[in-house]
Design a protein around this motif. Structure first.
Motif, PDB file in Angstrom:
ATOM      1  N   LEU A  57      10.329   0.872  -3.019  1.00  0.00           N
ATOM      2  CA  LEU A  57       9.487   0.004  -2.205  1.00  0.00           C
ATOM      3  C   LEU A  57       8.400   0.815  -1.498  1.00  0.00           C
ATOM      4  O   LEU A  57       7.237   0.414  -1.452  1.00  0.00           O
ATOM      5  N   LEU A  58       8.783   1.965  -0.958  1.00  0.00           N
ATOM      6  CA  LEU A  58       7.823   2.768  -0.197  1.00  0.00           C
ATOM      7  C   LEU A  58       6.773   3.442  -1.070  1.00  0.00           C
ATOM      8  O   LEU A  58       5.694   3.773  -0.590  1.00  0.00           O
ATOM      9  N   THR A  59       7.068   3.658  -2.336  1.00  0.00           N
ATOM     10  CA  THR A  59       6.122   4.364  -3.207  1.00  0.00           C
ATOM     11  C   THR A  59       5.365   3.444  -4.147  1.00  0.00           C
ATOM     12  O   THR A  59       4.780   3.924  -5.119  1.00  0.00           O
ATOM     13  N   GLN A  60       5.343   2.162  -3.864  1.00  0.00           N
ATOM     14  CA  GLN A  60       4.568   1.255  -4.698  1.00  0.00           C
ATOM     15  C   GLN A  60       3.082   1.590  -4.552  1.00  0.00           C
ATOM     16  O   GLN A  60       2.583   1.778  -3.442  1.00  0.00           O
ATOM     17  N   PRO A  61       2.365   1.688  -5.665  1.00  0.00           N
ATOM     18  CA  PRO A  61       0.952   2.052  -5.595  1.00  0.00           C
ATOM     19  C   PRO A  61       0.122   1.096  -4.736  1.00  0.00           C
ATOM     20  O   PRO A  61      -0.765   1.533  -4.001  1.00  0.00           O
ATOM     21  N   SER A  62       0.412  -0.200  -4.799  1.00  0.00           N
ATOM     22  CA  SER A  62      -0.376  -1.156  -4.004  1.00  0.00           C
ATOM     23  C   SER A  62      -0.150  -0.932  -2.515  1.00  0.00           C
ATOM     24  O   SER A  62      -1.088  -1.005  -1.709  1.00  0.00           O
ATOM     25  N   ARG A  63       1.089  -0.618  -2.125  1.00  0.00           N
ATOM     26  CA  ARG A  63       1.388  -0.354  -0.715  1.00  0.00           C
ATOM     27  C   ARG A  63       0.693   0.925  -0.261  1.00  0.00           C
ATOM     28  O   ARG A  63       0.125   0.986   0.833  1.00  0.00           O
ATOM     29  N   LEU A  64       0.727   1.945  -1.097  1.00  0.00           N
ATOM     30  CA  LEU A  64       0.081   3.211  -0.732  1.00  0.00           C
ATOM     31  C   LEU A  64      -1.432   3.036  -0.613  1.00  0.00           C
ATOM     32  O   LEU A  64      -2.062   3.606   0.283  1.00  0.00           O
ATOM     33  N   GLN A  65      -2.014   2.240  -1.498  1.00  0.00           N
ATOM     34  CA  GLN A  65      -3.450   1.992  -1.419  1.00  0.00           C
ATOM     35  C   GLN A  65      -3.789   1.225  -0.150  1.00  0.00           C
ATOM     36  O   GLN A  65      -4.787   1.511   0.514  1.00  0.00           O
ATOM     37  N   LYS A  66      -2.959   0.263   0.210  1.00  0.00           N
ATOM     38  CA  LYS A  66      -3.174  -0.508   1.432  1.00  0.00           C
ATOM     39  C   LYS A  66      -3.117   0.406   2.658  1.00  0.00           C
ATOM     40  O   LYS A  66      -3.956   0.304   3.563  1.00  0.00           O
ATOM     41  N   LEU A  67      -2.141   1.322   2.685  1.00  0.00           N
ATOM     42  CA  LEU A  67      -2.040   2.273   3.798  1.00  0.00           C
ATOM     43  C   LEU A  67      -3.253   3.196   3.850  1.00  0.00           C
ATOM     44  O   LEU A  67      -3.770   3.506   4.929  1.00  0.00           O
ATOM     45  N   ALA A  68      -3.721   3.616   2.683  1.00  0.00           N
ATOM     46  CA  ALA A  68      -4.899   4.480   2.648  1.00  0.00           C
ATOM     47  C   ALA A  68      -6.118   3.742   3.183  1.00  0.00           C
ATOM     48  O   ALA A  68      -6.934   4.316   3.924  1.00  0.00           O
TER      49      ALA A  68
END
Length: 131
Positions: A57-68
């Motif tokens: 869950l924490l390493t989903q690309p969409s989540r990481l992009q949103k955090l960036a």
């Protein structure tokens, strides 16, 4: 009455029964220990599965992009560029003083050379031990 062979036979039977009971009790204790270890293994495997789910869950690309995007827009942070990382040659060197040389490289012996009265604050260094 009883012959000696009868008494010996009765003693052998009683000891065999006691040994059988002792072996059965030890086997039950071993079985309980194995079941306890198996329960612990199942608990650890469940914990590992939960951690894997959290990690995915924490390493989903969409989540990481949103955090960036949040870091870039709201906090004003930018990604680190190659020119921002310095080398060892870019680190300033601390100037060395005589006091640093005498206390660090000589182990404090230069400060306590016996030329003057010793302070109660400074320990007397002899060899590698402090007195």
């Amino acid at each position: 009455m009883f012959r000696t062979s009868d008494i010996v036979l009765i003693a052998v039977m009683v000891s065999a029964a006691a040994l059988t009971y002792k072996t059965k009790r030890e086997a039950e204790e071993q079985l309980a220990a194995v079941q306890k270890i198996q329960a612990q293994i199942r608990y650890e495997e469940d914990t590992i599965d939960l951690l894997k789910a959290d990690w995915s869950l924490l390493t989903q690309p969409s989540r990481l992009q949103k955090l960036a995007d949040i870091y870039k827009s709201q906090l004003g942070l930018e990604p680190v560029g190659a020119r921002q990382i310095g080398g060892l040659d870019d680190i300033p060197v601390k100037p060395v003083t005589i006091e640093d040389l005498s206390s660090q490289r000589l182990g404090g012996m230069a400060d306590n050379s016996g030329n003057g009265p010793a302070d109660d604050k400074d320990p007397v260094v002899t060899g590698s031990t402090v007195q």
